[in-house]
Design a protein around this motif. Sequence first.
Motif, mmCIF file in Angstrom:
data_model
loop_
_atom_site.group_PDB
_atom_site.id
_atom_site.type_symbol
_atom_site.label_atom_id
_atom_site.label_comp_id
_atom_site.label_asym_id
_atom_site.label_seq_id
_atom_site.Cartn_x
_atom_site.Cartn_y
_atom_site.Cartn_z
ATOM 1 N N UNK A 102 0.829 -1.202 0.000
ATOM 2 C CA UNK A 102 0.000 0.000 0.000
ATOM 3 C C UNK A 102 0.867 1.256 0.000
ATOM 4 N N UNK A 103 1.985 1.208 0.712
ATOM 5 C CA UNK A 103 2.900 2.366 0.731
ATOM 6 C C UNK A 103 3.490 2.592 -0.651
ATOM 7 N N UNK A 104 3.895 1.540 -1.321
ATOM 8 C CA UNK A 104 4.503 1.672 -2.644
ATOM 9 C C UNK A 104 3.509 2.196 -3.666
ATOM 10 N N UNK A 105 2.228 1.905 -3.457
ATOM 11 C CA UNK A 105 1.197 2.344 -4.396
ATOM 12 C C UNK A 105 0.557 3.665 -4.000
ATOM 13 N N UNK A 106 1.055 4.287 -2.946
ATOM 14 C CA UNK A 106 0.547 5.580 -2.524
ATOM 15 C C UNK A 106 -0.844 5.550 -1.934
ATOM 16 N N UNK A 107 -1.226 4.446 -1.282
ATOM 17 C CA UNK A 107 -2.572 4.290 -0.760
ATOM 18 C C UNK A 107 -2.702 4.661 0.715
ATOM 19 N N UNK A 108 -1.606 5.040 1.348
ATOM 20 C CA UNK A 108 -1.642 5.286 2.788
ATOM 21 C C UNK A 108 -1.739 6.771 3.098
ATOM 22 N N UNK A 109 -2.390 7.081 4.205
ATOM 23 C CA UNK A 109 -2.391 8.457 4.681
ATOM 24 C C UNK A 109 -1.026 8.749 5.299
ATOM 25 N N UNK A 110 -0.824 10.000 5.696
ATOM 26 C CA UNK A 110 0.503 10.420 6.144
ATOM 27 C C UNK A 110 0.983 9.658 7.379
ATOM 28 N N UNK A 111 0.154 9.462 8.419
ATOM 29 C CA UNK A 111 0.665 8.727 9.591
ATOM 30 C C UNK A 111 1.099 7.305 9.265
ATOM 31 N N UNK A 156 -18.425 10.095 -8.837
ATOM 32 C CA UNK A 156 -17.292 10.986 -8.560
ATOM 33 C C UNK A 156 -17.738 12.178 -7.722
ATOM 34 N N UNK A 157 -18.898 12.769 -8.056
ATOM 35 C CA UNK A 157 -19.398 13.906 -7.290
ATOM 36 C C UNK A 157 -19.647 13.532 -5.836
ATOM 37 N N UNK A 158 -20.178 12.336 -5.624
ATOM 38 C CA UNK A 158 -20.451 11.886 -4.264
ATOM 39 C C UNK A 158 -19.160 11.705 -3.468
ATOM 40 N N UNK A 159 -18.141 11.120 -4.107
ATOM 41 C CA UNK A 159 -16.867 10.917 -3.433
ATOM 42 C C UNK A 159 -16.167 12.247 -3.167
ATOM 43 N N UNK A 160 -16.291 13.173 -4.103
ATOM 44 C CA UNK A 160 -15.656 14.475 -3.908
ATOM 45 C C UNK A 160 -16.376 15.266 -2.825
ATOM 46 N N UNK A 161 -17.707 15.187 -2.805
ATOM 47 C CA UNK A 161 -18.471 15.882 -1.771
ATOM 48 C C UNK A 161 -18.147 15.332 -0.385
ATOM 49 N N UNK A 162 -17.804 14.041 -0.320
ATOM 50 C CA UNK A 162 -17.439 13.420 0.953
ATOM 51 C C UNK A 162 -16.008 13.733 1.359
ATOM 52 N N UNK A 163 -15.275 14.441 0.496
ATOM 53 C CA UNK A 163 -13.900 14.797 0.814
ATOM 54 C C UNK A 163 -12.904 13.677 0.626
ATOM 55 N N UNK A 200 -7.705 12.304 -1.408
ATOM 56 C CA UNK A 200 -7.345 13.174 -0.302
ATOM 57 C C UNK A 200 -6.780 12.316 0.830
ATOM 58 N N UNK A 201 -6.293 12.982 1.884
ATOM 59 C CA UNK A 201 -5.811 12.224 3.046
ATOM 60 C C UNK A 201 -6.923 11.380 3.646
ATOM 61 N N UNK A 202 -8.149 11.933 3.653
ATOM 62 C CA UNK A 202 -9.284 11.165 4.175
ATOM 63 C C UNK A 202 -9.555 9.938 3.317
ATOM 64 N N UNK A 203 -9.419 10.086 2.002
ATOM 65 C CA UNK A 203 -9.618 8.948 1.106
ATOM 66 C C UNK A 203 -8.571 7.876 1.313
ATOM 67 N N UNK A 204 -7.334 8.290 1.506
ATOM 68 C CA UNK A 204 -6.267 7.311 1.758
ATOM 69 C C UNK A 204 -6.497 6.595 3.087
ATOM 70 N N UNK A 205 -6.979 7.343 4.078
ATOM 71 C CA UNK A 205 -7.236 6.736 5.378
ATOM 72 C C UNK A 205 -8.306 5.658 5.269
ATOM 73 N N UNK A 206 -9.396 5.960 4.573
ATOM 74 C CA UNK A 206 -10.462 4.976 4.415
ATOM 75 C C UNK A 206 -9.995 3.769 3.618
#
Length: 232
Positions: A35-44, A171-178, A197-203
């Motif tokens: 997941x780290x190599x694919x950029x799927x993780x949030x910053x922490x 896409x609009x729904x995902x963007x509206x959810x941040x 976004x960071x929230x998307x990576x966290x989920x």
Amino acid sequence: MPATPAPAPTKKALTALDHRIEAAVGHSIDQLWQHRDRGLLDEPRARLVDAHRALVQAEHGVTFYRVQLQRLASGEFAVDQALFSRINRTVATLEEAAATRDEREQQVVAGLEPIEAAVHTGGTGPAAELPAPDHAALLAVAQGAKLREHLLTQRLSVVTASGTRLAYSQFQRLEAAGLVVHDDSHPLHAGQPVTLTDAGRTLLAAPRRPATPTAPPAQRPGAWPASSVPRR
């Protein structure tokens, strides 16, 4: 002088913190690195993986010099002053490697404790509520995606690097959810980059609960066919 340790093999190295990390993030160490190599993780979590990789390298250094010391004491070499000098140098280098390992272990703990605290307070709960289609959409966007406008129909959709096409409404729904964001500085006909976004990576990185099997619907009285009744 003791030989320089060979480059540490990637993954598969055990550390004293592996089980604790896996319990906190809900993924195996291999999955977490992927997941780290694919950029799927949030910053922490990304910082945690980077610290864990540094710890793995330090563990390999300790192992290398410990094996070197065992070899020197195995009886393979003549017991003379030269052997004593090599043993002393190897012991000193092993002590340095162990100190580096301990320091990097503390760095992993420092990155792990906030994640554990978030888990204990329910910080990863929303991931369980993310519908499977939206989870798949986020995974596709993470691999690269663009918002495009069809030249003939003027319809908007998100085209991912894997070839998956997401409806504009999704896409609009995902963007509206941040969870995703698009770069509108590019023209739509050329494609506007869409990223998590960071929230998307966290989920996306958070563990998902297994689906609960649904019970079969209760049969209404008089419905056909009737439930079989055991014969006497």
